[in-house]
Design a protein around this motif. Structure first.
Motif, short mmCIF file in Angstrom:
data_model
loop_
_atom_site.label_atom_id
_atom_site.label_comp_id
_atom_site.label_asym_id
_atom_site.label_seq_id
_atom_site.Cartn_x
_atom_site.Cartn_y
_atom_site.Cartn_z
N GLY A 1 0.80 -1.22 0.00
CA GLY A 1 0.00 0.00 0.00
C GLY A 1 0.83 1.26 0.00
N VAL A 2 1.99 1.24 -0.67
CA VAL A 2 2.82 2.45 -0.77
C VAL A 2 2.11 3.43 -1.70
N PRO A 3 1.86 4.66 -1.27
CA PRO A 3 1.16 5.65 -2.11
C PRO A 3 1.92 5.92 -3.40
N GLU A 4 1.18 6.20 -4.46
CA GLU A 4 1.80 6.49 -5.76
C GLU A 4 2.81 7.62 -5.66
N SER A 5 2.51 8.62 -4.85
CA SER A 5 3.39 9.79 -4.75
C SER A 5 4.75 9.45 -4.13
N ASP A 6 4.82 8.34 -3.41
CA ASP A 6 6.07 7.95 -2.73
C ASP A 6 6.84 6.87 -3.47
N ARG A 7 6.28 6.35 -4.54
CA ARG A 7 6.84 5.12 -5.11
C ARG A 7 8.20 5.30 -5.75
N ALA A 8 8.43 6.43 -6.39
CA ALA A 8 9.74 6.64 -7.01
C ALA A 8 10.84 6.65 -5.95
N THR A 9 10.59 7.35 -4.85
CA THR A 9 11.57 7.39 -3.76
C THR A 9 11.72 6.01 -3.13
N PHE A 10 10.59 5.33 -2.91
CA PHE A 10 10.62 3.98 -2.32
C PHE A 10 11.44 3.04 -3.18
N ASP B 1 -6.90 -1.36 1.91
CA ASP B 1 -6.87 -2.78 1.58
C ASP B 1 -5.45 -3.18 1.17
N ASP B 2 -4.59 -3.32 2.15
CA ASP B 2 -3.20 -3.70 1.89
C ASP B 2 -2.65 -4.44 3.11
N ILE B 3 -1.48 -5.01 2.96
CA ILE B 3 -0.91 -5.85 4.02
C ILE B 3 -0.61 -5.05 5.27
N ILE B 4 0.01 -3.90 5.13
CA ILE B 4 0.36 -3.13 6.33
C ILE B 4 -0.88 -2.75 7.11
N SER B 5 -1.92 -2.32 6.42
CA SER B 5 -3.17 -1.98 7.12
C SER B 5 -3.71 -3.19 7.87
N ALA B 6 -3.68 -4.35 7.21
CA ALA B 6 -4.18 -5.57 7.87
C ALA B 6 -3.35 -5.90 9.10
N LEU B 7 -2.03 -5.71 9.03
CA LEU B 7 -1.18 -6.01 10.17
C LEU B 7 -1.43 -5.05 11.33
N THR B 8 -1.77 -3.79 11.03
CA THR B 8 -2.03 -2.84 12.10
C THR B 8 -3.33 -3.16 12.85
#
Length: 400
Positions: free
Chosen positions: A161-170, A211-218
């Motif tokens: 669930g990495v936001p689109e705006s952060d993906r290049a840096t990620f 709806d992503d893994i990190i959200s589910a883990l939290t």
């Protein structure tokens, strides 16, 4: 000859010149003489080396050996290090027993065969886009930078669930931290920044889940330390091995043109071809466990406290399991290979890796029928053999 013969004084790690896909020749001879034998470790510890397929598989399925790094000895010196610290938070692959189950269980549902198959179309679309971009930049490109790295990193972004705006840096941080050809300070700095970013992402998902893994883990009873650690583990496990399989697998196909032609001619062999590449290349080539109780195996007794080095690259070339094992045969039934290890610690994301490879290899071969290396094979920069995941950091190719 048996495991009671004179112990090895060093773990063979040097591959034969001009044979980058094959294990060190000495490993094969040792396996054929004694698939379980004594090995003297870097600090003088008298442990074991398992090279036979049956022996390695049996040990991986035995809960009396542990992957905990603080229990093992290293069979080689790593920048003067012979012992390792306790597992890092969230390092599910380094834990056993209840600790392992507590962290692994919340992830299992995300990596089922059914769920991964649902990702197939999404992965195929991503592959097609990457190949389009590569064609635009061609004809000379680095397949690692343009294809092997971006594919698994983008898929990991989607799952976490990495936001689109952060993906290049990620993507930049992930690839920098994983490249073995960059200076260690640069890799450590990228890894530290990546850890900080993941911590911020976990906090954001707790405040606004999706709806992503990190959200589910939290939403489980795991604390932030565990969630950040598990997320970091998924990034590493979901990126490095798949990226190197795509890169080294492509190199192997280019060096075996008859096999490459067979795959192009018959895409129906894709499933068996992927499994055979996993067996043949053994990207994760070696691991070390420690016995927590006495184990009787192959006529030997591994005592509690003994370290056991498991050689996947030797086991996957065991002729007792795979006839003519040093031959790449994309039609081979490679069922039972240990490319994803085995037992309680079998690769959690193996179905995802299969989806990515089954989409990537055929599309690459189909899109670029004249794909070739544009440097000599002996000049391809292979990873240091002491790095757990074998592969390469650059693969210069010509597309047409």
């Amino acid at each position: 000859m048996t495991g009671r013969s004179t112990p090895l004084t060093a773990l063979p790690m040097t591959r034969a010149e001009g044979r980058p896909f094959d294990p060190p020749p000495l490993l094969a001879r040792l396996r054929d003489e004694a698939p379980l034998r004594r090995l003297t470790y870097a600090d003088g510890h008298q442990g074991w080396l398992a090279t036979g397929h049956e022996e390695v598989r049996t040990l991986l399925g035995d809960n009396r050996i542990s992957p905990r790094p603080d229990l093992i000895h290293l069979p080689f010196e790593l920048e003067g290090i012979t012992t390792l610290p306790a597992p890092a938070p969230g390092a599910v692959n380094q834990l056993d027993g209840p600790d392992h189950a507590r962290l692994r269980q919340p992830l299992v549902g995300w990596f089922t065969v059914r769920r991964m198959r649902q990702l197939t179309h999404q992965v195929e679309t991503l592959v097609a886009d990457l190949l389009d971009d590569m064609a635009d930049r061609g004809p000379d490109v680095d397949l690692v930078d343009e294809f092997a790295y971006p594919l698994p990193v983008t898929v990991v972004c989607d799952l976490l669930g990495v936001p689109e705006s952060d993906r290049a840096t990620f993507r930049d941080l992930v690839t920098t931290s994983g490249r073995s050809d960059l200076p260690i300070p640069d890799r450590l700095a990228a890894n530290e920044q990546l850890g900080g970013y993941v911590g911020e992402l976990v906090a954001a998902k707790r405040a606004r889940p999706a709806d992503d893994i990190i959200s589910a883990l939290t939403e489980t009873d795991l604390d932030d330390t565990d969630v950040v650690g598990l997320s970091a583990f998924l990034i590493s496990a979901g990126f490095d091995t798949t990226a190197n399989m795509l890169a080294l697998g492509t190199m192997a196909l280019l060096e075996h043109p008859s096999q490459l032609a067979a795959w192009r001619a018959d895409p129906g062999i894709t499933n068996t071809a992927v499994e055979e590449l996993m067996r043949y290349l053994s990207i994760v080539h070696t691991t070390v466990h420690s016995a927590v109780d006495d184990i009787e195996i192959a006529g030997q007794t591994i005592k509690a406290g003994d370290s056991v080095t498991l050689s996947f690259m030797a086991a996957n070339r065991d002729p007792r399991k795979f006839p003519d094992p040093d031959r790449l045969d994309l039609r081979r039934n490679a069922t039972g290979h240990l490319g994803f290890t085995h037992g309680a610690h079998a690769c959690l994301g193996q179905q995802l890796a299969r989806v990515e490879m089954r989409a990537a290899f055929p599309a690459l071969l189909r899109r670029f029928p004249n794909l070739r290396l544009n440097i000599a094979i002996e000049d391809v920069p292979l990873r240091d053999p002491l790095i757990l995941v074998y592969g390469l950091d650059r693969l210069p190719v010509t597309l047409t």
